[in-house]
Enzyme design. Sequence first.
Site, PDB file in Angstrom:
ATOM      1  N   ASP A  54       0.918  -1.566   0.098  1.00 17.50           N
ATOM      2  CA  ASP A  54      -0.137  -0.199  -0.007  1.00 17.50           C
ATOM      3  C   ASP A  54       1.121   1.274   0.092  1.00 17.50           C
ATOM      4  O   ASP A  54       1.858   1.051   1.146  1.00 17.50           O
ATOM      5  CB  ASP A  54      -0.570   0.049   1.340  1.00 17.50           C
ATOM      6  CG  ASP A  54      -1.989   1.228   1.400  1.00 17.50           C
ATOM      7  OD1 ASP A  54      -2.558   1.294   0.274  1.00 17.50           O
ATOM      8  OD2 ASP A  54      -2.859   1.481   2.379  1.00 17.50           O
ATOM      9  N   GLU A  69      -2.279  -1.506  -5.736  1.00 15.69           N
ATOM     10  CA  GLU A  69      -3.572  -0.799  -5.480  1.00 15.69           C
ATOM     11  C   GLU A  69      -3.776  -0.687  -7.337  1.00 15.69           C
ATOM     12  O   GLU A  69      -2.581  -0.110  -7.700  1.00 15.69           O
ATOM     13  CB  GLU A  69      -4.258  -0.064  -5.398  1.00 15.69           C
ATOM     14  CG  GLU A  69      -5.489  -0.514  -3.842  1.00 15.69           C
ATOM     15  CD  GLU A  69      -5.907   0.767  -2.533  1.00 15.69           C
ATOM     16  OE1 GLU A  69      -6.730   0.475  -2.500  1.00 15.69           O
ATOM     17  OE2 GLU A  69      -4.899   1.102  -2.385  1.00 15.69           O
ATOM     18  N   ASP A 122      -2.347   2.012   7.875  1.00 14.37           N
ATOM     19  CA  ASP A 122      -1.523   1.217   6.734  1.00 14.37           C
ATOM     20  C   ASP A 122      -1.503  -0.040   6.073  1.00 14.37           C
ATOM     21  O   ASP A 122      -1.274  -0.762   5.588  1.00 14.37           O
ATOM     22  CB  ASP A 122      -0.185   2.161   6.319  1.00 14.37           C
ATOM     23  CG  ASP A 122      -1.129   3.328   6.530  1.00 14.37           C
ATOM     24  OD1 ASP A 122      -1.372   3.645   5.608  1.00 14.37           O
ATOM     25  OD2 ASP A 122       0.327   4.392   6.743  1.00 14.37           O
TER      26      ASP A 122
END
Length: 276
Positions: free
Chosen positions: A76, A160, A242
């Site tokens: 991430d 992502e 996170d």
Amino acid sequence: MHTTYASNAFTWDGETLTLAKMKTALDIHWHRALPKHVKPSSVTVSKDGANRYFVSFLVAEDIPALPIITSMVGLDLGLTSMVILSTGEAVGNPRFLQQDEKKLARAQRRHAKKRKGSKNKEKARVKVARVHARICDRRRDYQHKLSTRIVHENQVICVESLAVKNMVKNHCLARAISDVGWGEFVRQLAYKSQWSGRTLVKIDQWYPSSKTCYECKQVVDDLPLDVREWTCPACGAWLDRDINASKNILAEGLSVSACGGSVRPVRVQARQVTPQ
Ligand SMILES: [Zn+2]
């Protein structure tokens, strides 16, 4: 500006490069060595805004796939660290732009003061371009080291597709995000995974990785950006923003790829080697 030379327009003896119509070999500072015993099929010479010349060789090279391993990771984009791994590791944030910001601002001020069309204006422009180039080089270098490491250490890498969730209308934040260059980092992970027989899974950019509790999958309505840690209202789990997100990205990536949503790794035969 760039020019490409076909194989009949240069000579390469394994160590030195001489372009057609030039008597002496180019003085090259190698960024990385060319693979041994390869014959470049073309050579491209380019010049950047800082008046630096680059030579890149197009070569065919067989890249052996890395041995298959079992580790998998979710990544991430962090706000205070560049990348958060689902293992809990936060990988540094090289704030190159901030470090070099003052230098850049000074160069830009000087450039703005020079008279239009003057020689000094051009000189000042090159100075600005040099600071920019330095920032880009350092950032790219850092990203390459990190993407290589992650591809070596993991068989499956989940990210992502776009780090949109963090892109709020906050000047400083927007700056920090462009600073770490998520898009370029993911691009590197993609082609390195392909070369090495790893699988990169890009999950949907709208998947609520931050707002989902990893423990019970409850999705909260809102999670302001300044909330670094939170407690799940459904199961009571204490979550680091996170790390929770990167764990969710890994889980989501694995479920997507199990449904056939991922692209199988494909080996490629050629890649570009860019010494400088
Ligand atoms: Zn929960």
